[in-house]
Structures are given as C-alpha cells and as structure tokens.
Design an enzyme around this catalytic site. Structure first.
Site, short mmCIF file in Angstrom:
data_model
loop_
_atom_site.label_atom_id
_atom_site.label_comp_id
_atom_site.label_asym_id
_atom_site.label_seq_id
_atom_site.Cartn_x
_atom_site.Cartn_y
_atom_site.Cartn_z
N GLU A 64 1.03 3.86 1.95
CA GLU A 64 1.59 4.26 3.25
C GLU A 64 2.70 3.31 3.69
O GLU A 64 3.77 3.75 4.14
CB GLU A 64 0.50 4.27 4.33
CG GLU A 64 -0.64 5.25 4.07
CD GLU A 64 -1.83 4.58 3.41
OE1 GLU A 64 -1.62 3.75 2.49
OE2 GLU A 64 -2.98 4.87 3.79
N HIS B 77 0.86 -1.18 0.00
CA HIS B 77 0.00 0.00 0.00
C HIS B 77 0.90 1.24 0.00
O HIS B 77 2.08 1.16 0.32
CB HIS B 77 -0.90 -0.01 1.23
CG HIS B 77 -2.03 -0.99 1.15
ND1 HIS B 77 -3.15 -0.93 1.93
CD2 HIS B 77 -2.21 -2.06 0.33
CE1 HIS B 77 -3.98 -1.91 1.63
NE2 HIS B 77 -3.43 -2.62 0.66
#
Lengths: 162, 162
Positions: free
Chosen positions: A61, A59
């Site tokens: 992040e 992802h």
C-alpha cells in the site's frame, strides 16, 4: 458509505491479488499487493518489496501510494480508490489517511495475515498503550527549543498546508 | 525500560530539532526532524519532505528509517535509537515497529503537533473504529483467490521471514 463492490472493483482486486503472488515468486517480500485507480484507470501498482529493497516501509500500500502520488504529481490521492489484497497494517492505514483516497477495498483480513506470520494486531495493540509502556520504549525528552520549528511553521506566510 | 535521557541523547535530539527547522525553511514539508543513531554514531538524518517530493509518506521518521536501512543494508534497525522532534503519527509508529529500533526519544507531543494543524489524533481515533465506520470507507471484497498468495508464502521453503 460502505457500498458493495461491483465487477470493476472485483477486477482491480484480482489484479492486487495477482501482484501479491508475483511478489512472493520474485522473493520481493511478503504476500501483499495493491492497486490504485482513478476514474476507472490504474495509476499505480505494487507488491510488497521489503526484502528486495531492504526497506521496512515498502509495504504494497505504501509503495502504491508513493507511485500514484508521483504519477499525479500530488501528495493527495483525490478521487482515487485503493485496492489491497489484505487489510492494511497501522503504518499503511496511517499512510492512507495522509494520502486521502476516497475509498479502500481489501480482501484478506488482519487475522488471515496473522495466521501466516504477519502480526499487525500486535502493532494495533501497542498503539493503544502509553508511550512508556510499549515494547519499544518511547521516552519524552524536554528540550527548550523543541517548539521552535512549530512556531516557525505557524508563522510561515508562504506555507502549503497539508 | 523508560530510562531518562543523557547528554548524548540531548545532543542528538537537538540535531533532530535543527533538521525540523531546516525543513521548514527549505519548504520541504512540515516542521519535523529525525535522527537515527547506532553505537553512538548518526547513520541517518531526515526532515519531513512531503511537499518537496509529493510523497505523503515522506515524514521525517519514515524517511530516516528508509535511509538508515539503506546504510545498514538491512530492513531491521538492530540496536538503533531513533530521535524524533515530535511524537510519531500512527504511520511512523507502524514503521518503527516494522523496523524495530531498540528505543525512541521524542520531544514535542501529539498535542503540540495538533496545535499547529497536524492532527494525528484524528488518525489514532480512526484506527480504533470498525473498517466500515471510518471516514475513508473500507470495504471487504470476498474473492475466492484472496488466500492464494498467503498459501504460496506459507509453503515457500526459501522465504526470509521478517
């Protein structure tokens, strides 16, 4: 604690949103981007790379956190700010707590993400269930050696606590 | 759904526990190990590597998931079973839901981990708080372009949904 954003924050968020678009156009993964800033300087950028890398943990992040930690040569994001184009999923939120930036800004909400098919809310709900009641069954195995690694760690004199 | 373990399961769990000990002895990270099995065959192994790699996301489960996905060339762990020496933290649990193995076995509990300084419970509690009330402040920025990547994704005809 939750002060409002300033023009610098808006600039970094615009970059996170731009990264999300770059990622979609590149078929890298879902429409998410993230930027990590320390002392006003961008130290890591990422968009979601799940499809491109066959890595379900890639992802925006998590990928930005990994890159920022490599830049800082540290497993902690001291004094860093994370800008993410969307409210973090439970995995990314967990990663944020382990990395410990000082603040997080997000733009889209969990509901916005669910509307385009990324149902983090389902995972949030699962986390609150007892292990045996989850949609992925989680079963406790009793093993008499299970605590040995913990004891080894607990008694280790040269360990780096994190 | 939560059937009991058999002797094969115990064997794979013993390996996960052994990996946890190897990791501590190697100063790689905390006392955690994981094994991923498909059709009775180990396709990935890992211990925690947070300290060794300066990567706060390099928990045993996340690392094993990433490796198994590379082996399978897929971002989904279809028909796989994950054996972890300790109940997953929120980050790893999120990763498990994104990777979708069919089942998870764990040995030590969250409480056992907390007793040696790995306080996942704190993170579980934070997840249930409103964003602005968390110990790491999480602030919503309104950006009029924030939904553009989602729209781009939603309208993308050649996307691979995951």
């Amino acid at each position: 604690m939750a002060e409002k954003e300033d023009s610098q924050d808006k600039k970094f968020m615009a970059r996170a949103i731009a990264l999300a678009q770059i990622g979609v156009n590149a078929n890298a993964g879902g429409p998410f981007g993230a930027v990590i800033v320390k002392n006003g300087v961008v130290i890591a950028e990422a968009h979601n790379e799940v499809l491109q890398t066959n890595d379900p943990t890639a992802h925006a992040e998590v990928t930005a956190i990994r890159r920022a930690c490599q830049t800082l040569k540290s497993f902690q994001l001291d004094d860093c700010i994370l800008y993410t184009s969307c409210e973090p999923c439970p995995m990314c939120l967990g990663a944020i707590y382990w990395a410990r930036p000082k603040k997080v800004f997000f733009a889209c909400s969990k509901k916005d993400a669910a509307a385009v098919g990324f149902d983090d809310d389902f995972i949030y709900q699962e986390l609150d269930l007892e292990t045996a009641d989850r949609s992925i069954p989680m079963v406790h195995i009793h093993d008499e050696d299970a605590m040995k690694p913990f004891k080894l760690w607990d008694e280790k004199e040269d360990k780096k606590v994190y």
